[in-house]
Design a protein around this motif. Structure first.
Motif, short mmCIF file in Angstrom:
data_model
loop_
_atom_site.label_atom_id
_atom_site.label_comp_id
_atom_site.label_asym_id
_atom_site.label_seq_id
_atom_site.Cartn_x
_atom_site.Cartn_y
_atom_site.Cartn_z
N ILE A 84 7.35 93.01 -29.18
CA ILE A 84 6.61 93.80 -28.19
C ILE A 84 5.14 93.85 -28.61
O ILE A 84 4.82 94.18 -29.75
CB ILE A 84 7.18 95.21 -28.06
CG1 ILE A 84 8.64 95.15 -27.59
CG2 ILE A 84 6.35 96.04 -27.08
CD1 ILE A 84 9.33 96.49 -27.55
N SER A 125 16.00 98.29 -28.95
CA SER A 125 14.55 98.50 -29.05
C SER A 125 14.06 98.18 -30.46
O SER A 125 13.01 97.57 -30.65
CB SER A 125 14.20 99.95 -28.70
OG SER A 125 14.57 100.27 -27.38
N LEU A 158 9.32 96.72 -22.16
CA LEU A 158 10.77 96.73 -22.31
C LEU A 158 11.32 97.87 -21.47
O LEU A 158 10.90 99.02 -21.63
CB LEU A 158 11.17 96.93 -23.77
CG LEU A 158 12.66 97.21 -24.04
CD1 LEU A 158 13.53 96.04 -23.60
CD2 LEU A 158 12.88 97.54 -25.51
N LEU A 217 13.80 94.48 -31.05
CA LEU A 217 12.77 93.82 -30.26
C LEU A 217 11.35 94.26 -30.61
O LEU A 217 10.38 93.69 -30.10
CB LEU A 217 13.02 94.08 -28.77
CG LEU A 217 14.28 93.42 -28.19
CD1 LEU A 217 14.54 93.94 -26.78
CD2 LEU A 217 14.16 91.90 -28.19
N LEU A 224 10.71 92.78 -19.96
CA LEU A 224 12.12 92.50 -20.21
C LEU A 224 12.92 93.69 -19.69
O LEU A 224 12.72 94.82 -20.13
CB LEU A 224 12.38 92.30 -21.70
CG LEU A 224 13.84 92.24 -22.16
CD1 LEU A 224 14.60 91.14 -21.45
CD2 LEU A 224 13.92 92.05 -23.67
N ASN A 281 14.81 99.67 -20.86
CA ASN A 281 16.21 99.83 -21.29
C ASN A 281 17.00 100.44 -20.13
O ASN A 281 17.21 101.65 -20.05
CB ASN A 281 16.29 100.73 -22.52
CG ASN A 281 15.81 100.04 -23.77
OD1 ASN A 281 16.31 98.97 -24.12
ND2 ASN A 281 14.85 100.63 -24.47
N ILE A 295 7.45 100.87 -23.41
CA ILE A 295 8.91 100.95 -23.40
C ILE A 295 9.27 102.05 -22.41
O ILE A 295 8.72 103.15 -22.46
CB ILE A 295 9.50 101.27 -24.78
CG1 ILE A 295 9.16 100.15 -25.78
CG2 ILE A 295 11.02 101.44 -24.69
CD1 ILE A 295 9.61 100.44 -27.21
#
Length: 258
Positions: free
Chosen positions: A140, A133, A98, A136, A14, A100, A146
Motif C-alpha cells: 500500500i 491488511s 484497500l 498487504l 483493491l 476490506n 484503507i
C-alpha cells in the motif's frame, strides 16, 4: 516505475468480495472516478470477470484474483500474487486503496449460536480484516487509504445477529487503532457501516417484502437501500477530497432508527 511516475498514474484500488453486491457497486463507482481496480472473488469467478469487463469498458484497468478471506493461512501467498499482478498489469510496486469488503452473514439466537458458527464469522470478518491488511501493508502506497466495512447493527440491535454484530464491532475498534498506527505513513483508515441493502447477502433476506416494509417504517429517508447507495459513498470516501478523514465510522443507513 519510480515513485514520481507512480504518483502521477491513475490510483489503484483493491476490493475484496468485488464480484457482486456492494463490492461490485464500489468497483464500478471507483472506475467512474478514474480509479483502476483489482477485485477478488471466492467462488463466483464468472461474475467477477463480468465486473472487470465493465470496468475496462469504462476505460480503466482491472484484474481479478481468487481469495478465500476465511483462510488466513493463504494471505501471504495472496499478497505475493497482488505484487505480481501490480508489476505485470500496471508496472507498479504499490496500490493506493484497500477496501476490506468481503464477508458472510449468519443469523442465530445468542443462546443457540455454536462455536463453529462463531469461529466462521471471526475468521471471515475480524481475522481477515486484521491479517490481510497486515500482509498487504508493504504494497500500500504511503498516503494511501484503507476502508473497512462494518454494519449499522453495531449501533442498533436486531435479535439473532449478536455474533455477526460482535465481529463488526471488533472491526470498528480495529479501524481506530489502524488509523493511529498507520498515520505516520499518511495512510488513512476509516470504516463504513451500511444498513439494510437489497442484495443477495444473507440469502437475500432484505428482498423480503414484509421485512422491507418494517425497515422502511423506521428509516428517515423512507426506502430500503440499494448497492449504489454504498458504492457511491465508498468512491467519495476514497477520493482526494477526504484525505484528512481518518479513524472515523461513517454510517450509511438512510437514517434507520435515529
Amino acid at each position: 516505475m519510480s515513485k514520481t511516475s507512480e504518483s502521477t498514474a491513475a490510483p489503484i484500488a483493491l476490493i475484496t468480495g468485488g464480484s457482486r453486491g456492494l463490492g461490485k457497486s464500489m468497483a464500478l463507482h471507483l472506475a467512474d472516478r478514474g480509479v483502476d481496480v483489482m477485485l477478488t472473488y471466492h467462488t463466483q469467478e464468472a461474475e467477477a470477470r463480468d465486473v472487470a469487463a465493465s470496468i475496462e469498458a469504462k476505460g480503466r484497468k482491472a484484474a481479478v484474483l481468487q481469495l478465500d478471506v476465511g483462510k488466513a493461512g493463504g494471505f501471504a501467498a495472496f499478497a505475493a500474487e497482488v505484487k505480481s499482478v501490480l508489476g505485470r498489469v500496471w508496472r507498479r510496486e504499490r496500490f493506493d486503496c484497500l477496501v476490506n469488503n468481503a464477508g458472510s452473514g449468519g443469523a442465530a439466537p445468542f443462546a443457540d449460536t455454536t462455536e463453529e458458527q462463531f469461529d466462521a464469522l471471526l475468521n471471515v470478518h475480524v481475522k481477515a480484516t486484521f491479517f490481510l491488511s497486515q500482509q498487504l501493508l508493504a504494497l500500500i502506497a504511503d498516503g494511501g487509504r484503507i476502508l473497512n466495512v462494518s454494519t449499522g447493527l453495531t449501533r442498533y440491535t436486531v435479535p439473532g445477529l449478536s455474533a455477526y454484530a460482535l465481529m463488526k464491532g471488533g472491526i470498528e475498534v480495529l479501524t481506530r487503532y489502524m488509523a493511529a498506527e498507520l498515520g505516520p505513513r499518511g495512510i488513512s483508515v476509516n470504516v463504513i457501516a451500511p444498513g439494510g441493502i437489497e442484495t443477495d447477502f444473507g440469502g437475500g433476506v432484505m428482498r423480503d417484502a414484509e421485512l422491507q416494509k418494517a425497515v422502511i417504517a423506521e428509516t428517515s429517508l423512507g426506502r430500503i437501500g440499494v448497492p449504489d447507495d454504498i458504492g457511491g459513498v465508498v468512491a467519495s470516501l476514497l477520493s482526494p477530497e477526504t484525505r484528512w478523514l481518518t479513524g472515523q465510522r461513517i454510517e450509511v443507513t438512510g437514517g434507520y432508527k435515529l
